[in-house]
Design a protein around this motif. Structure first.
Motif, mmCIF file in Angstrom:
data_model
loop_
_atom_site.group_PDB
_atom_site.id
_atom_site.type_symbol
_atom_site.label_atom_id
_atom_site.label_comp_id
_atom_site.label_asym_id
_atom_site.label_seq_id
_atom_site.Cartn_x
_atom_site.Cartn_y
_atom_site.Cartn_z
ATOM 1 N N ASP A 1 0.560 -1.483 -0.290
ATOM 2 C CA ASP A 1 -0.224 0.232 -0.023
ATOM 3 C C ASP A 1 0.795 1.488 -0.216
ATOM 4 N N ASP A 2 2.124 1.248 0.456
ATOM 5 C CA ASP A 2 2.812 2.144 0.961
ATOM 6 C C ASP A 2 3.959 2.209 0.077
ATOM 7 N N TRP A 3 4.235 1.493 -1.498
ATOM 8 C CA TRP A 3 4.863 1.008 -1.674
ATOM 9 C C TRP A 3 5.963 2.446 -2.595
ATOM 10 N N THR A 4 5.294 3.637 -2.959
ATOM 11 C CA THR A 4 5.603 5.309 -3.272
ATOM 12 C C THR A 4 6.942 5.859 -1.914
ATOM 13 N N LEU A 5 6.252 5.846 -0.647
ATOM 14 C CA LEU A 5 7.108 5.934 0.505
ATOM 15 C C LEU A 5 7.524 4.713 0.746
ATOM 16 N N SER A 6 8.272 3.548 0.218
ATOM 17 C CA SER A 6 9.070 2.576 1.310
ATOM 18 C C SER A 6 10.468 2.670 0.542
ATOM 19 N N THR A 7 11.363 2.673 1.471
ATOM 20 C CA THR A 7 13.022 2.655 1.132
ATOM 21 C C THR A 7 13.737 1.693 -0.235
ATOM 22 N N ALA A 8 12.390 0.406 -0.389
ATOM 23 C CA ALA A 8 13.138 0.625 -1.625
ATOM 24 C C ALA A 8 13.020 0.608 -3.142
ATOM 25 N N TRP A 9 11.857 2.248 -2.792
ATOM 26 C CA TRP A 9 11.871 2.316 -3.589
ATOM 27 C C TRP A 9 12.098 3.904 -3.517
ATOM 28 N N GLN A 10 12.750 4.213 -2.968
ATOM 29 C CA GLN A 10 13.302 6.009 -3.035
ATOM 30 C C GLN A 10 15.050 5.133 -3.390
ATOM 31 N N ARG A 11 15.301 3.602 -2.647
ATOM 32 C CA ARG A 11 16.971 3.304 -3.631
ATOM 33 C C ARG A 11 16.605 3.208 -4.731
ATOM 34 N N ALA A 12 15.685 2.107 -5.528
ATOM 35 C CA ALA A 12 15.103 2.517 -7.066
ATOM 36 C C ALA A 12 15.029 3.091 -7.984
ATOM 37 N N THR B 1 -0.567 -10.868 -15.832
ATOM 38 C CA THR B 1 0.279 -9.797 -14.858
ATOM 39 C C THR B 1 1.799 -10.154 -14.380
ATOM 40 N N LEU B 2 2.339 -9.498 -13.844
ATOM 41 C CA LEU B 2 3.857 -9.453 -13.544
ATOM 42 C C LEU B 2 4.840 -9.933 -12.784
ATOM 43 N N VAL B 3 5.001 -11.467 -13.194
ATOM 44 C CA VAL B 3 5.827 -11.959 -12.123
ATOM 45 C C VAL B 3 6.833 -11.573 -11.786
ATOM 46 N N ALA B 4 7.478 -12.225 -10.481
ATOM 47 C CA ALA B 4 8.814 -11.281 -9.638
ATOM 48 C C ALA B 4 8.827 -11.952 -8.283
ATOM 49 N N GLU B 5 10.516 -12.386 -8.865
ATOM 50 C CA GLU B 5 10.893 -12.929 -7.411
ATOM 51 C C GLU B 5 12.031 -12.912 -7.345
ATOM 52 N N CYS B 6 12.653 -12.072 -6.789
ATOM 53 C CA CYS B 6 13.880 -12.104 -6.294
ATOM 54 C C CYS B 6 14.552 -12.982 -4.850
ATOM 55 N N ASP B 7 16.016 -13.013 -4.685
ATOM 56 C CA ASP B 7 16.973 -14.002 -4.596
ATOM 57 C C ASP B 7 17.344 -12.933 -3.245
ATOM 58 N N CYS B 8 16.911 -12.274 -2.833
ATOM 59 C CA CYS B 8 17.532 -11.273 -1.481
ATOM 60 C C CYS B 8 16.050 -11.059 -0.711
ATOM 61 N N GLN B 9 16.670 -10.440 0.505
ATOM 62 C CA GLN B 9 16.690 -10.900 1.803
ATOM 63 C C GLN B 9 15.433 -10.324 2.301
ATOM 64 N N TYR C 1 11.546 -10.308 3.533
ATOM 65 C CA TYR C 1 10.941 -9.529 4.602
ATOM 66 C C TYR C 1 9.930 -8.806 4.401
ATOM 67 N N ASN C 2 9.967 -8.471 2.995
ATOM 68 C CA ASN C 2 9.019 -7.170 2.120
ATOM 69 C C ASN C 2 7.614 -8.020 1.532
ATOM 70 N N ASP C 3 7.609 -8.861 2.135
ATOM 71 C CA ASP C 3 6.252 -9.919 1.208
ATOM 72 C C ASP C 3 6.915 -9.694 -0.396
ATOM 73 N N GLY C 4 8.059 -10.082 -1.292
ATOM 74 C CA GLY C 4 7.880 -9.533 -2.461
ATOM 75 C C GLY C 4 8.087 -7.999 -3.360
ATOM 76 N N TRP C 5 8.495 -6.998 -1.938
ATOM 77 C CA TRP C 5 8.689 -6.027 -2.280
ATOM 78 C C TRP C 5 10.092 -5.532 -2.457
ATOM 79 N N CYS C 6 10.682 -5.492 -3.005
ATOM 80 C CA CYS C 6 12.628 -4.847 -2.932
ATOM 81 C C CYS C 6 13.136 -3.834 -3.293
ATOM 82 N N ALA C 7 14.035 -3.721 -3.316
ATOM 83 C CA ALA C 7 14.629 -1.845 -3.893
ATOM 84 C C ALA C 7 14.896 -2.902 -5.707
ATOM 85 N N HIS C 8 15.633 -4.652 -5.232
ATOM 86 C CA HIS C 8 16.090 -4.614 -7.017
ATOM 87 C C HIS C 8 14.753 -4.845 -7.857
ATOM 88 N N VAL C 9 13.561 -5.499 -7.376
ATOM 89 C CA VAL C 9 12.572 -4.975 -7.919
ATOM 90 C C VAL C 9 11.453 -4.292 -7.900
#
Length: 187
Positions: free
Chosen positions: A31-42, A78-86, A90-98
């Motif tokens: 829900d708050d993906w635009t405020l997430s650290t992952a999105w800022q890093r991206a 749809t778009l399928v995504a899966e990353c090998d990072c922790q 931890y973030n239920d499928g949302w990380c800086a790489h995705v």
């Protein structure tokens, strides 16, 4: 790129991504993906990685010293995504790489392949529906799905899509008729 059957896919899942029962999950943004650290890093960091095959990419963000292998492809609508990072787990499928791949794709910097049809998309298509069931259209052949996505869910007309794919308009019409019959009442 011509459509290819599921058996002719040019990619194989990597061994270092965790096995997922039923295949990879559809991308779901918190829900708050635009405020997430992952999105800022991206948005702030560059990605020095690249494509491995049609469905996987290496992502190496400029502030880190690790590389991560990410499944990033279209399947069904749809778009399928899966990353090998922790962070992904931890973030239920949302990380800086995705997030980085999403940021690159919406800006036209990468091309994403459709696993079922073999078509490549330089930007998210109009028919994309995030968090959808990746198996929702498994009852359609790759050619039927391709025509259905392009004409019924996308912006192509039958004749325009026939010219685009170098097929006869009657062939596209037949593929659409079959797809509509098979899909009626399922979705």
């Amino acid at each position: 790129m011509s459509a290819m059957s599921r058996a002719e896919r040019s990619w194989q899942p990597s061994d270092d991504l965790p096995g997922t029962v039923g295949g990879p999950s559809a991308l779901s943004m918190p829900d708050d993906w635009t405020l997430s650290t992952a999105w800022q890093r991206a948005q702030q960091e560059s990605d020095d990685g690249g494509a491995i095959n049609d469905a996987e990419r290496i992502v190496t963000l400029s502030d880190g010293d690790d590389y991560h292998r990410v499944l990033w492809a279209l399947q069904s609508r749809t778009l399928v995504a899966e990353c090998d990072c922790q962070g992904y787990h931890y973030n239920d499928g949302w990380c800086a790489h995705v997030a980085s791949l999403w940021w690159q794709w919406v800006r036209g910097q990468i091309v994403v392949a459709h696993l079922d049809t073999g078509r490549e998309y330089p930007a998210p298509p109009a028919w994309l529906f995030l968090d959808d069931d990746p198996t929702a259209y498994d009852h359609l052949s790759p050619a039927q799905l391709d025509a259905y996505l392009a004409c019924d869910l996308g912006s192509f007309g039958v004749r325009e899509f026939a010219r685009y794919t170098d097929r006869a308009a009657g062939t596209i019409g037949n593929l659409l008729t079959d797809a509509r019959e098979k899909t009626e009442g399922r979705l």
